[in-house]
Design an enzyme around this catalytic site. Structure first.
Site, PDB file in Angstrom:
ATOM      1  CD  GLU A  66      38.900  41.709  42.042  1.00  0.00           C
ATOM      2  OE1 GLU A  66      37.890  41.725  41.339  1.00  0.00           O
ATOM      3  OE2 GLU A  66      38.895  41.401  43.251  1.00  0.00           O
ATOM      4  CG  HIS A  68      39.767  45.502  45.687  1.00  0.00           C
ATOM      5  ND1 HIS A  68      40.396  45.023  46.804  1.00  0.00           N
ATOM      6  CD2 HIS A  68      39.482  44.418  44.914  1.00  0.00           C
ATOM      7  CE1 HIS A  68      40.478  43.701  46.715  1.00  0.00           C
ATOM      8  NE2 HIS A  68      39.947  43.298  45.579  1.00  0.00           N
ATOM      9  CG  HIS A  72      41.079  39.904  48.875  1.00  0.00           C
ATOM     10  ND1 HIS A  72      39.749  40.069  49.150  1.00  0.00           N
ATOM     11  CD2 HIS A  72      41.224  40.206  47.567  1.00  0.00           C
ATOM     12  CE1 HIS A  72      39.132  40.458  48.047  1.00  0.00           C
ATOM     13  NE2 HIS A  72      39.999  40.561  47.073  1.00  0.00           N
ATOM     14  CG  HIS A 106      44.036  40.625  43.852  1.00  0.00           C
ATOM     15  ND1 HIS A 106      43.868  41.972  44.052  1.00  0.00           N
ATOM     16  CD2 HIS A 106      42.812  40.064  44.063  1.00  0.00           C
ATOM     17  CE1 HIS A 106      42.609  42.211  44.377  1.00  0.00           C
ATOM     18  NE2 HIS A 106      41.931  41.064  44.380  1.00  0.00           N
ATOM     19  CB  CYS A 120      38.619  35.157  50.068  1.00  0.00           C
ATOM     20  SG  CYS A 120      39.029  36.883  49.775  1.00  0.00           S
TER      21      CYS A 120
HETATM   22 MN    MN Z   1      39.794  41.126  44.949  1.00  0.00          MN
END
Ligand code: MN
Length: 152
Positions: A66, A68, A72, A106, A120
């Site tokens: 995914e 975004h 992270h 990732h 995370c």
């Molecule tokens: Mn992610």
């Protein structure tokens, strides 16, 4: 491993389980491709505007491929595996740090013989992950290293 906060003392009774913290599914089943992952939210307080989660992938498990807008910050706490960040596959081991910049593809994968556990950190308020479409997936897998990484 003991965690204490002023508001809510929490004692860890197992190295990778935190008392008073629910062991949750990684995501809603069927919402996106993933395999054999659990999630625990360790810290979530609007005052600090971020969340710290612990994810654990069983041997052979993987997170969703995914990307975004939100970032992270990842610390590998347990085991070994590999991650795809952008167009590069990295080997990851306990104590490694991984930063995922906005809009970067990732995915994390545990090795076949060991679990992979990591912390995370993310923003409390964040956008929804986007999955690759067929064209984007095809573009990624023109690299044989990425094709091998995304094998299943
Ligand atoms: Mn992610």
């Amino acid at each position: 491993m003991t965690v204490v906060t002023a508001k809510n003392p929490v004692r860890c009774f197992d190295a990778f389980r935190w008392e008073g913290t629910d062991l949750l599914a990684y995501k809603e089943e069927g919402s996106a491709p993933f395999k054999a992952i659990t999630r625990q939210t360790l810290f979530r307080d609007p005052a600090i505007k971020c969340e710290l989660r612990y994810f654990e992938l069983a041997p052979g498990g993987y997170s969703t491929l995914e990307r975004h807008e939100h970032m992270h910050a990842v610390l590998i706490l347990r085991g070994r595996g590999e991650c795809l960040i952008g167009d590069t596959v990295y080997k990851i081991d306990t104590n490694d740090l991984v930063t995922i910049e906005p809009w970067t593809w990732h995915q994390f994968r545990a090795n076949a013989d060991v679990p992979l556990g990591f912390l995370c950190m993310v923003n409390v308020d964040r956008d929804k992950p986007v999955l690759p479409n067929g064209e984007q997936r095809e573009a990624l897998t023109t690299d044989p290293r990425i094709a091998a990484f995304l094998k299943d």
